[in-house]
Design an enzyme around this catalytic site. Structure first.
Site, PDB file in Angstrom:
ATOM      1  CG  ASN A 189      -0.232  -0.124   2.519  1.00  0.00           C
ATOM      2  OD1 ASN A 189       0.566   0.732   2.865  1.00  0.00           O
ATOM      3  ND2 ASN A 189      -0.501  -1.191   3.261  1.00  0.00           N
ATOM      4  CG  ASP A 206      -7.407  -5.288   5.437  1.00  0.00           C
ATOM      5  OD1 ASP A 206      -7.104  -5.149   6.636  1.00  0.00           O
ATOM      6  OD2 ASP A 206      -7.938  -4.388   4.761  1.00  0.00           O
ATOM      7  CG  LEU A 244      -6.286  -2.340  16.721  1.00  0.00           C
ATOM      8  CD1 LEU A 244      -5.428  -1.662  17.783  1.00  0.00           C
ATOM      9  CD2 LEU A 244      -6.917  -1.304  15.792  1.00  0.00           C
ATOM     10  CE  LYS A 298     -10.016  -3.739  13.339  1.00  0.00           C
ATOM     11  NZ  LYS A 298      -9.574  -4.859  12.504  1.00  0.00           N
TER      12      LYS A 298
END
Length: 400
Positions: A208, A276, A306, A341
């Site tokens: 990314n 991901d 996370l 999360k």
């Protein structure tokens, strides 16, 4: 934070010398006493009068100044400071330092001192990448010299690449780290940063646009407040900060392992842009183009680092902070992510087309907690980091 600290600032000759004026102002705002030394080349870019006016004291320029030598002398000048900062540090100054040369006031001060030295390199990209400069860099690192920057970006000469002097907030944070005895002294903090690279084959990978700039700025600012920082970074395009433990990884799985190895910590900031997905069964050989069509890639989900840390039942950090890079419904999506999360705070930012946030030098975030969503104005990433770590320090001191 720098109250009564004495800083000897050596201003080298380069277009970035104009930043030294703001640096003096920022250091004095922190309570530091700044004694400026202006090289002959530096005086071609900033005037002694402007430097003196901002520092509130005399500018030293000449090695063989009878009055200065009688009153203080270059030996005393070099040893009376708590820290010597060279900004900008030109290729010439770095070469003199590496070679032990002492043919002017600045180089003589640097050779005659036992005071810690922090330098902010600034030069043309070709000069920075030249083998001679890289040799000098290695020598200076081996001698214990501290570095902040250089950064990558556009230059006055029209070229692009590494060689830009670090921004003033970054230098101030590095000064604070070098003189750290702050509110986070004795605290251990984990920071993840940068992208992950998920291999398709030995040549190709999924990635990314994250530069790692925000995570790096956060780690540097934490160090400035006295924290012991473990910095887990993917293949970022910015260099890691000085004075922190750096753990380099490539993939999400490697990042998870490094995070688990770093625990326990008092706080964890997950600024990395972790992919991901990864390619299930990545090829061990380079995939070739065939007439039969495109290769079929099957994806598998990466671990949610996370969430795993946020939802730990034992050994959870006292404060867990995530980031949410969104392109639509930024606050709504980030708020839902925080709840899903299980982290304490999330910093949401809009990385949509045209914002220039991901990979850029600025950020505009909303800090989302269980209580509210606080919108911060767009500002340099170093200032976002400073604001965040001050909030972290307060939370930890208040017993979050």
């Amino acid at each position: 934070m720098l109250a009564s600290k004495r800083i000897l600032l050596i201003i080298g000759g380069g277009i970035a010398a104009f930043k030294s004026l703001d640096l003096i102002r920022r250091l004095r705002e922190q309570g530091a006493e700044v004694t400026p030394v202006l090289t002959r080349a530096g005086s071609e870019f900033v005037t002694p009068l402007s430097v003196s006016a901002l520092a509130g004291r005399k500018v030293f320029q000449e090695l063989f100044d009878l009055t200065d030598e009688a009153e203080m002398g270059h030996i005393e000048l070099s040893r009376s400071a708590d820290l010597i900062v060279v900004a900008p540090a030109t290729a010439d100054l770095m070469a003199k330092m590496a070679g032990g040369q002492a043919d002017d006031l600045a180089s003589t001060l640097l050779l005659a001192t036992d005071t810690p030295v922090l330098i902010a390199p600034s030069m043309n990209v070709r000069m920075w990448q030249h083998a001679a400069t890289q040799r000098n860099l290695a020598i200076l690192r081996g001698d214990g010299i501290g570095f902040v920057g250089p950064n990558e970006g556009d230059m006055a000469c029209g070229e692009h690449g590494p060689g830009r002097m670090a921004e003033v907030p970054e230098i101030v944070a590095a000064v604070q780290a070098a003189l750290a005895d702050g509110p986070l002294k004795g605290r251990r903090v984990l920071v993840t940063s940068g992208p992950t690279h998920e291999p398709i084959d030995p040549v190709r990978y999924i990635a990314n646009r994250s530069s790692g700039a925000q995570g790096t700025a956060i780690a540097r600012a934490l160090g400035a407040l006295g924290a012991e920082v473990v910095f887990v970074t993917g293949p970022a395009s910015v260099p890691p900060p000085e004075g922190v433990k750096v753990v380099r990884v490539e993939t999400a799985q490697e990042m998870l392992a490094a995070v688990e190895a770093a625990l326990p910590v008092d706080a964890a900031i997950f600024a990395a842009a972790v992919a991901d997905w990864h390619v299930a069964g990545a090829s061990q050989s380079k995939l070739k183009k065939t007439k039969g069509g495109l290769p079929k890639l099957e994806f598998a989900e990466n671990p949610d680092i996370l969430a795993r840390v946020s939802q730990m039942t034992t050994g959870r950090p006292g404060l867990v902070i995530g980031f949410a890079a969104e392109t639509d419904d930024v606050v709504e999506n980030a708020t839902a992510k925080r709840a899903r999360k299980g982290c304490d705070w999330i910093l949401a930012n809009d990385v949509g087309h045209g914002t220039g946030i991901m990979g850029g030098s600025e950020n505009a975030v909303t800090l989302i907690s269980a209580e509210d969503a606080e919108i911060w104005p767009r500002m340099p990433k170093a200032e976002v980091a400073q604001k965040l770590v001050e909030r972290i320090a307060k939370a930890l001191l208040d017993g979050h």
